[in-house]
Motif scaffolding. Structure first.
Motif, short mmCIF file in Angstrom:
data_model
loop_
_atom_site.label_atom_id
_atom_site.label_comp_id
_atom_site.label_asym_id
_atom_site.label_seq_id
_atom_site.Cartn_x
_atom_site.Cartn_y
_atom_site.Cartn_z
N ALA A 88 -5.20 -3.50 -8.95
CA ALA A 88 -4.27 -2.94 -9.94
C ALA A 88 -3.29 -1.97 -9.29
O ALA A 88 -2.10 -1.93 -9.62
N LYS A 89 -3.80 -1.18 -8.33
CA LYS A 89 -2.96 -0.17 -7.67
C LYS A 89 -1.93 -0.83 -6.76
O LYS A 89 -0.75 -0.49 -6.79
N VAL A 90 -2.37 -1.81 -5.97
CA VAL A 90 -1.45 -2.52 -5.07
C VAL A 90 -0.38 -3.25 -5.90
O VAL A 90 0.80 -3.26 -5.54
N ARG A 91 -0.79 -3.81 -7.03
CA ARG A 91 0.15 -4.50 -7.92
C ARG A 91 1.19 -3.51 -8.47
O ARG A 91 2.39 -3.77 -8.47
N ALA A 92 0.72 -2.33 -8.92
CA ALA A 92 1.62 -1.33 -9.51
C ALA A 92 2.58 -0.77 -8.47
O ALA A 92 3.70 -0.36 -8.80
N GLN A 94 3.83 -2.39 -5.77
CA GLN A 94 4.43 -3.42 -4.91
C GLN A 94 5.90 -3.15 -4.57
O GLN A 94 6.37 -3.55 -3.52
N GLY A 95 6.61 -2.43 -5.44
CA GLY A 95 8.01 -2.11 -5.14
C GLY A 95 8.13 -1.04 -4.06
O GLY A 95 9.14 -0.95 -3.36
N ASN A 96 7.07 -0.23 -3.91
CA ASN A 96 7.07 0.88 -2.94
C ASN A 96 5.63 1.11 -2.48
O ASN A 96 4.94 2.01 -2.96
N ASN A 281 4.87 -5.69 2.71
CA ASN A 281 5.95 -4.71 2.93
C ASN A 281 5.46 -3.35 3.40
O ASN A 281 6.11 -2.33 3.17
N THR A 282 4.30 -3.34 4.07
CA THR A 282 3.87 -2.10 4.72
C THR A 282 4.95 -1.63 5.69
O THR A 282 5.62 -2.45 6.33
N LYS A 283 5.10 -0.34 5.81
CA LYS A 283 6.06 0.21 6.79
C LYS A 283 5.42 0.37 8.16
O LYS A 283 6.05 0.81 9.10
N ASN A 284 4.13 0.06 8.24
CA ASN A 284 3.39 0.22 9.51
C ASN A 284 2.71 -1.09 9.90
O ASN A 284 1.51 -1.13 10.18
#
Length: 357
Positions: A88-92, A94-96, A281-284
């Protein structure tokens, strides 16, 4: 002077190469911010800090993150949640994305996340060692451990009621257990969804499985958020029987809950494949891949047994805990993790509407 000039141009070329390789990641030029400014020949330790959402026990998580940093020099922090909560958290987010890696908890949840486009494929070279049934062929997730479901019974409760510990799913319907059974809620807990999916398979059809779950409902004292919580409740005498993973029962026994008796349902038990994946879309990305490599390695997989986690391991080179339940000794169902993942939301919604209502 010529030599010095030549050296500085080599350094410039090296930096350019670093920047160039960094651009391949979805994080854009994250490598550019990671240079160590200046012409030091020695590479700086990896820049950036990983955030990891962890779906297994807290003490195992803390030890794993600490060991990862020791082994790689990469800083990481973790947040522990149940599998359904992580999804649920990853889904919420996903834009950032706020996390880089999702580490542990049943793969069914990872299958659903893959279908929703929330994970980033990565085929770790170490994943080649992992049996095909414990990994996604496209590299969206890879299994790190396997754990079978079991029942935890309170010995004093059994003695008082003149009962033997339950040995089949049907046994849990005994009127003596009314209001005495605890299990987690499938909507929040990967453990509980594994149990629900298992019941449908053991009973032979979805219809018969839901009939059983409806009969089980009045027996349930409480549906917990966390999959392992029922073991602690039964150990403390707050309930008679809990449904949870056998490795969590063994953990509580080892922690001093002598009142617990573990049985594995003889009519068939399901199991989880605890998995790891990279958040889309991880920045790392590069650091996240290093974390996956580490988690699949013997060093990463063997951390669990040092803090009382008793799962079976997926890397054949890793030495599992001696006290782990041997999968070959028990009656495991044919647990199709891909089907379980695809059907997850539908079955949970149906359970909430028809059983828990």
């Amino acid at each position: 002077m010529g030599m010095k000039k030549w050296m500085s141009s080599v350094t410039a070329l090296t930096m350019a190469a670093l920047l160039f390789t960094g651009c391949g990641s979805s994080g854009g030029n994250s490598a550019a911010t990671g240079n160590n400014g200046g012409g030091d020949a020695a590479p700086a330790k990896p820049q950036g800090k990983l955030t990891v959402y962890v779906g297994f026990q807290e003490d195992h998580a803390v030890a794993a993150i600490k060991k990862f940093t020791e082994d790689t020099g990469i800083e990481a922090s973790m947040i522990r949640m149940s599998g359904g909560e992580i999804l649920a958290k990853v889904r919420a987010e996903q834009g950032n994305p706020q996390a880089d890696v999702w580490y542990g908890g049943p793969a069914d949840t990872f299958v659903q996340a893959t279908a929703e486009g929330l994970l980033q494929p990565y085929n770790s070279p170490i994943a080649e060692k992992v049996d095909a049934k414990y990994k996604d062929p496209d590299g969206n997730w890879t299994g790190i451990y396997v754990g079978a479901l079991g029942f935890a019974s309170n010995k004093e409760f059994l003695a008082k009621k003149g009962l033997e510990a339950p040995k089949t799913w049907e046994d849990l319907l005994n009127p003596a257990y009314k209001g005495e059974i605890v299990m987690a809620d499938p909507a929040s807990s990967g453990t509980a969804y594994t149990a629900m999916y298992t019941v449908l398979k053991v009973m032979g059809s979805e219809e018969k499985g839901f009939e059983y779950l409806s009969k089980l409902h009045p027996q349930i004292q409480q549906y917990t958020t966390s999959g392992s919580a029922p073991g602690r409740m039964v150990g403390m005498g707050e309930a008679g029987v809990g449904v949870l993973f056998a490795h969590d029962v063994i953990k509580y026994q080892e922690e001093g809950f002598d009142s617990l008796e573990l049985t594995i349902p003889e009519d068939g038990t399901g199991y989880e494949t605890g998995a790891i994946g990279i958040v889309k879309n991880t920045k790392n990305e590069e650091l996240a891949q290093k974390f996956v490599d580490w988690a699949l390695s013997p060093a990463g997989q063997e951390v669990g047994k040092t803090v009382g986690s008793y799962q079976n391991l997926t890397n054949p080179d890793a030495v599992g805990p001696e006290k782990a339940v041997k999968l070959s000794d028990i009656n495991t169902i044919d647990y199709d993790v891909v089907e379980a993942g695809k059907e997850r939301q539908r079955l949970i919604d149906k359970w909430s509407a028809e059983v828990k209502k």
